[in-house]
Design a protein around this motif. Structure first.
Motif, PDB file in Angstrom:
ATOM      1  N   ILE A 180     -34.094 -67.992  23.504  1.00 56.33           N
ATOM      2  CA  ILE A 180     -33.923 -66.701  22.833  1.00 56.33           C
ATOM      3  C   ILE A 180     -32.887 -65.888  23.587  1.00 56.33           C
ATOM      4  CG2 ILE A 180     -35.066 -64.557  22.152  1.00 56.33           C
ATOM      5  CD1 ILE A 180     -37.688 -66.232  22.087  1.00 56.33           C
ATOM      6  N   ASP A 181     -31.884 -65.416  22.856  1.00 59.12           N
ATOM      7  CA  ASP A 181     -30.798 -64.649  23.476  1.00 59.12           C
ATOM      8  C   ASP A 181     -31.123 -63.166  23.571  1.00 59.12           C
ATOM      9  OD1 ASP A 181     -28.826 -66.868  23.735  1.00 59.12           O
ATOM     10  OD2 ASP A 181     -29.012 -66.896  21.552  1.00 59.12           O
ATOM     11  N   TYR A 182     -31.765 -62.626  22.536  1.00 56.46           N
ATOM     12  CA  TYR A 182     -32.091 -61.198  22.494  1.00 56.46           C
ATOM     13  C   TYR A 182     -33.507 -60.993  21.962  1.00 56.46           C
ATOM     14  CZ  TYR A 182     -27.164 -59.844  23.072  1.00 56.46           C
ATOM     15  OH  TYR A 182     -25.883 -59.657  23.558  1.00 56.46           O
ATOM     16  N   ILE A 183     -34.204 -60.037  22.557  1.00 57.67           N
ATOM     17  CA  ILE A 183     -35.469 -59.562  21.992  1.00 57.67           C
ATOM     18  C   ILE A 183     -35.371 -58.049  21.863  1.00 57.67           C
ATOM     19  CG2 ILE A 183     -37.942 -59.211  22.374  1.00 57.67           C
ATOM     20  CD1 ILE A 183     -38.118 -61.878  23.684  1.00 57.67           C
ATOM     21  N   PHE A 184     -35.605 -57.547  20.654  1.00 57.11           N
ATOM     22  CA  PHE A 184     -35.619 -56.106  20.401  1.00 57.11           C
ATOM     23  C   PHE A 184     -37.080 -55.668  20.290  1.00 57.11           C
ATOM     24  CE2 PHE A 184     -31.424 -57.374  19.184  1.00 57.11           C
ATOM     25  CZ  PHE A 184     -30.609 -56.272  19.434  1.00 57.11           C
ATOM     26  N   VAL A 185     -37.439 -54.669  21.069  1.00 57.46           N
ATOM     27  CA  VAL A 185     -38.838 -54.231  21.114  1.00 57.46           C
ATOM     28  C   VAL A 185     -38.911 -52.719  20.903  1.00 57.46           C
ATOM     29  CG1 VAL A 185     -38.755 -54.042  23.633  1.00 57.46           C
ATOM     30  CG2 VAL A 185     -40.956 -54.287  22.500  1.00 57.46           C
ATOM     31  N   PRO A 186     -39.845 -52.249  20.051  1.00 59.95           N
ATOM     32  CA  PRO A 186     -39.964 -50.810  19.818  1.00 59.95           C
ATOM     33  C   PRO A 186     -40.560 -50.105  21.030  1.00 59.95           C
ATOM     34  CG  PRO A 186     -41.716 -51.967  18.671  1.00 59.95           C
ATOM     35  CD  PRO A 186     -40.812 -53.023  19.239  1.00 59.95           C
ATOM     36  N   VAL A 187     -40.165 -48.854  21.218  1.00 61.58           N
ATOM     37  CA  VAL A 187     -40.644 -48.080  22.360  1.00 61.58           C
ATOM     38  C   VAL A 187     -41.216 -46.749  21.893  1.00 61.58           C
ATOM     39  CG1 VAL A 187     -40.006 -46.928  24.517  1.00 61.58           C
ATOM     40  CG2 VAL A 187     -38.955 -49.124  23.912  1.00 61.58           C
ATOM     41  N   GLY A 188     -42.464 -46.497  22.263  1.00 61.74           N
ATOM     42  CA  GLY A 188     -43.076 -45.188  22.088  1.00 61.74           C
ATOM     43  C   GLY A 188     -43.355 -44.672  23.492  1.00 61.74           C
ATOM     44  N   GLY A 189     -44.543 -45.013  23.999  1.00 59.54           N
ATOM     45  CA  GLY A 189     -44.853 -44.682  25.385  1.00 59.54           C
ATOM     46  C   GLY A 189     -44.396 -45.744  26.357  1.00 59.54           C
ATOM     47  N   GLY A 190     -44.068 -46.947  25.843  1.00 62.96           N
ATOM     48  CA  GLY A 190     -43.509 -47.996  26.671  1.00 62.96           C
ATOM     49  C   GLY A 190     -44.441 -49.130  27.042  1.00 62.96           C
ATOM     50  N   GLY A 191     -45.667 -49.144  26.521  1.00 63.78           N
ATOM     51  CA  GLY A 191     -46.613 -50.199  26.867  1.00 63.78           C
ATOM     52  C   GLY A 191     -46.166 -51.578  26.429  1.00 63.78           C
ATOM     53  N   LEU A 192     -45.749 -51.707  25.197  1.00 61.60           N
ATOM     54  CA  LEU A 192     -45.280 -52.994  24.676  1.00 61.60           C
ATOM     55  C   LEU A 192     -43.982 -53.410  25.357  1.00 61.60           C
ATOM     56  CD1 LEU A 192     -45.620 -55.291  22.581  1.00 61.60           C
ATOM     57  CD2 LEU A 192     -44.259 -53.903  21.000  1.00 61.60           C
ATOM     58  N   ALA A 193     -43.059 -52.479  25.471  1.00 62.07           N
ATOM     59  CA  ALA A 193     -41.756 -52.795  26.068  1.00 62.07           C
ATOM     60  C   ALA A 193     -41.891 -53.226  27.526  1.00 62.07           C
ATOM     61  CB  ALA A 193     -40.829 -51.581  25.964  1.00 62.07           C
ATOM     62  N   SER A 194     -42.741 -52.550  28.288  1.00 62.81           N
ATOM     63  CA  SER A 194     -42.906 -52.918  29.696  1.00 62.81           C
ATOM     64  C   SER A 194     -43.588 -54.268  29.829  1.00 62.81           C
ATOM     65  CB  SER A 194     -43.681 -51.835  30.447  1.00 62.81           C
ATOM     66  OG  SER A 194     -44.945 -51.600  29.852  1.00 62.81           O
ATOM     67  N   GLY A 195     -44.605 -54.520  28.998  1.00 63.43           N
ATOM     68  CA  GLY A 195     -45.294 -55.803  29.047  1.00 63.43           C
ATOM     69  C   GLY A 195     -44.406 -56.957  28.640  1.00 63.43           C
ATOM     70  N   VAL A 196     -43.717 -56.804  27.514  1.00 63.79           N
ATOM     71  CA  VAL A 196     -42.854 -57.874  27.003  1.00 63.79           C
ATOM     72  C   VAL A 196     -41.689 -58.133  27.953  1.00 63.79           C
ATOM     73  CG1 VAL A 196     -41.205 -58.476  25.178  1.00 63.79           C
ATOM     74  CG2 VAL A 196     -43.469 -57.594  24.573  1.00 63.79           C
ATOM     75  N   SER A 197     -41.013 -57.067  28.392  1.00 64.17           N
ATOM     76  CA  SER A 197     -39.823 -57.250  29.227  1.00 64.17           C
ATOM     77  C   SER A 197     -40.157 -57.898  30.569  1.00 64.17           C
ATOM     78  CB  SER A 197     -39.116 -55.911  29.449  1.00 64.17           C
ATOM     79  OG  SER A 197     -39.932 -55.001  30.162  1.00 64.17           O
ATOM     80  N   SER A 198     -41.295 -57.540  31.157  1.00 66.51           N
ATOM     81  CA  SER A 198     -41.647 -58.115  32.461  1.00 66.51           C
ATOM     82  C   SER A 198     -41.924 -59.611  32.354  1.00 66.51           C
ATOM     83  CB  SER A 198     -42.849 -57.377  33.063  1.00 66.51           C
ATOM     84  OG  SER A 198     -43.978 -57.451  32.203  1.00 66.51           O
ATOM     85  N   VAL A 199     -42.608 -60.034  31.296  1.00 70.86           N
ATOM     86  CA  VAL A 199     -42.891 -61.458  31.114  1.00 70.86           C
ATOM     87  C   VAL A 199     -41.620 -62.229  30.773  1.00 70.86           C
ATOM     88  CG1 VAL A 199     -44.054 -63.146  29.619  1.00 70.86           C
ATOM     89  CG2 VAL A 199     -45.308 -61.161  30.472  1.00 70.86           C
ATOM     90  N   ILE A 200     -40.807 -61.672  29.890  1.00 69.99           N
ATOM     91  CA  ILE A 200     -39.564 -62.340  29.503  1.00 69.99           C
ATOM     92  C   ILE A 200     -38.668 -62.561  30.708  1.00 69.99           C
ATOM     93  CG2 ILE A 200     -37.401 -62.081  28.198  1.00 69.99           C
ATOM     94  CD1 ILE A 200     -39.795 -62.846  26.464  1.00 69.99           C
ATOM     95  N   LYS A 201     -38.526 -61.547  31.557  1.00 64.24           N
ATOM     96  CA  LYS A 201     -37.638 -61.676  32.713  1.00 64.24           C
ATOM     97  C   LYS A 201     -38.176 -62.659  33.752  1.00 64.24           C
ATOM     98  CE  LYS A 201     -34.385 -59.041  31.244  1.00 64.24           C
ATOM     99  NZ  LYS A 201     -33.087 -59.637  30.869  1.00 64.24           N
ATOM    100  N   LEU A 202     -39.484 -62.896  33.768  1.00 66.13           N
ATOM    101  CA  LEU A 202     -40.064 -63.884  34.661  1.00 66.13           C
ATOM    102  C   LEU A 202     -39.803 -65.307  34.176  1.00 66.13           C
ATOM    103  CD1 LEU A 202     -43.564 -62.382  35.592  1.00 66.13           C
ATOM    104  CD2 LEU A 202     -41.745 -62.983  37.200  1.00 66.13           C
ATOM    105  N   ILE A 203     -39.949 -65.505  32.858  1.00 66.81           N
ATOM    106  CA  ILE A 203     -39.889 -66.855  32.295  1.00 66.81           C
ATOM    107  C   ILE A 203     -38.507 -67.197  31.742  1.00 66.81           C
ATOM    108  CG2 ILE A 203     -40.893 -68.405  30.567  1.00 66.81           C
ATOM    109  CD1 ILE A 203     -43.468 -66.808  30.742  1.00 66.81           C
ATOM    110  N   SER A 204     -37.839 -66.215  31.138  1.00 66.03           N
ATOM    111  CA  SER A 204     -36.531 -66.460  30.523  1.00 66.03           C
ATOM    112  C   SER A 204     -35.561 -65.345  30.934  1.00 66.03           C
ATOM    113  CB  SER A 204     -36.665 -66.509  28.992  1.00 66.03           C
ATOM    114  OG  SER A 204     -35.421 -66.739  28.377  1.00 66.03           O
ATOM    115  N   PRO A 205     -35.128 -65.346  32.200  1.00 62.37           N
ATOM    116  CA  PRO A 205     -34.342 -64.230  32.739  1.00 62.37           C
ATOM    117  C   PRO A 205     -33.011 -63.981  32.049  1.00 62.37           C
ATOM    118  CG  PRO A 205     -34.381 -66.081  34.277  1.00 62.37           C
ATOM    119  CD  PRO A 205     -35.383 -66.378  33.227  1.00 62.37           C
TER     120      PRO A 205
END
Length: 420
Positions: A180-205
């Protein structure tokens, strides 16, 4: 916050959350979008979190958090504040786990969302409508929580909530057979974005993670600008699932480190996307659920030929908002325009305006005399829907040439707010 103090979800904790959620949340499909793939000459995939039982990803974080409470904490009960989707996740979690919960929601929350919370929670939840925004509800909930010594289940700024939301990333990575080249994630308070981005950067930097929030509530973007979360004095509440005045401390720190970009999209563009998804793909989304697809225009050159995932976060839309959604979409596309029309003091002026001033494809959608007396000759507020954006200039020219033009209201927000 110092780097050494930065909380980032451990992969083992996210995997543990995924095990906790088995049988509770759906493993939502990662489906190709023929419509958007063709439009952007890329492989656009939709992570359909709108297909959860509670119709949003929020059940992940809510259930994961509540399931970790001690027996004493469960006996005392929980409190939460939410614009709607987190409330539904908490309500269902309370019922499944047999815990009593008090849920604070902003007064303008769509009736449909309130009814859904009642349905999912049944006798295990009570609802309190308080304040105009999430932040108002949050403050009221905290007062109640402290007074009764209950556990507060934060909608985003909580480690167990973040770990629950991060399971979305685990599913995306397991479901895609290609990088996956890009993942677009919605941001309100940031719960989803922080969770998704941290896992993605660990597994698919190498995957770029882009955060998207509404233009009228740019709380994460402002936090990036100032280097810390700041409370916005006022926000546009239309994208209610992502309209918060202040992002979380934990979520900001994670997003600051792991998001490759943080952008905003206009509410009008969001409305266009909602209508496009419904009309072309029969997909019903709420405004927050349309944020990521609305951002693709800004990356059209970068994503060409790439594998792109857009998280469709929820589908809790209120059908009574359809007229407003259409109106905002038309305004964004420059196809809806409001004028003050001054009818000349001559017989048949109204007939002349309809027959000779309007173009063959122009449609009057709003007409109201500004003065109730002298109706035949008084000025009127007229809303006109055009077929194409190019039809505007000729229309204005004809109005001015025949002395019908009074004023243009779209660019006068103080007056325009009374119409839209």
């Amino acid at each position: 916050m110092k780097t050494k103090d930065l909380y980032v979800p451990h992969l083992e904790h996210v995997k543990r959350a995924a095990n906790t959620l088995q049988g509770v949340v759906a493993v939502t499909p990662l489906m190709n979008s023929l419509t958007y793939s063709k439009a952007f000459h890329s492989n656009i995939m939709l992570k359909r979190e709108d297909l959860q039982l509670v119709r949003s990803y929020k059940i992940r974080g809510a259930y994961n958090k509540i399931s970790t409470l001690t027996e004493e904490e469960k006996q005392r009960g929980i409190v939460c504040a939410s614009a709607g989707n987190h409330a539904q996740g908490v309500a269902l979690s309370c019922k499944l786990l047999g815990i009593q919960g008090t849920i604070y929601m902003p007064s303008p929350t769509p009736k449909q969302k309130v009814e859904q919370v009642e349905m999912f929670g049944e006798s295990f939840v009570s609802i309190v409508l308080k304040g105009d925004t999430f932040d108002d509800s949050y403050k009221a909930a905290m007062i109640n929580c402290q007074a009764e010594q209950k556990t507060f289940v934060h909608p985003f700024d909580d480690e167990k909530v973040i770990e629950g939301q991060a399971t979305v990333a685990l599913e995306i990575l397991s479901q895609s057979s290609e990088t996956i080249d890009y993942i677009f994630v919605p941001v309100g308070g940031g719960g989803l974005a922080s969770g998704v981005s941290s896992v993605i950067k660990l597994i698919s930097p190498t995957t770029k993670v882009i955060g998207v929030e509404p233009e009228g509530a740019p709380s994460m973007q402002k936090a990036f600008l100032y280097g810390e979360p700041v409370e916005l004095p006022q926000i546009e509440k239309f994208v209610d699932g992502a309209a918060v005045q202040r992002v979380g401390d934990k979520t900001f720190a994670i997003c600051q480190q792991h998001l490759d970009a943080m952008i905003t999209v206009s509410e009008g563009k969001v409305c266009q996307t909602i209508l496009e998804l419904y009309n072309k793909d029969a997909i019903v989304v709420e405004p927050a659920g349309a944020l990521t697809l609305s951002a693709l225009d800004q990356f059209k050159d970068e994503i060409k030929g790439k594998n792109v995932v857009c998280v469709v976060s929820g589908s809790n839309n209120d059908i009574t908002r359809t007229a407003e959604i259409k109106e905002r979409a038309l305004l964004h596309a420059n196809l809806k325009h409001y004028f003050i029309v001054r009818f000349p003091q001559r017989a048949g002026a109204l007939k002349e305006f309809v027959a000779e001033i309007l173009g063959p494809n122009d449609d009057i959608t709003h007409f109201e005399y500004s003065k109730k007396h002298n109706r035949e000759n008084g000025p009127a507020v007229v809303g006109i829907e055009l077929k194409t954006e190019a039809d505007l200039a000729p229309l204005v020219e004809r109005m001015k040439k025949r002395n019908f033009y009074g004023d243009y209201l779209n660019n006068k927000p103080d007056l325009f707010q009374f119409l839209v």
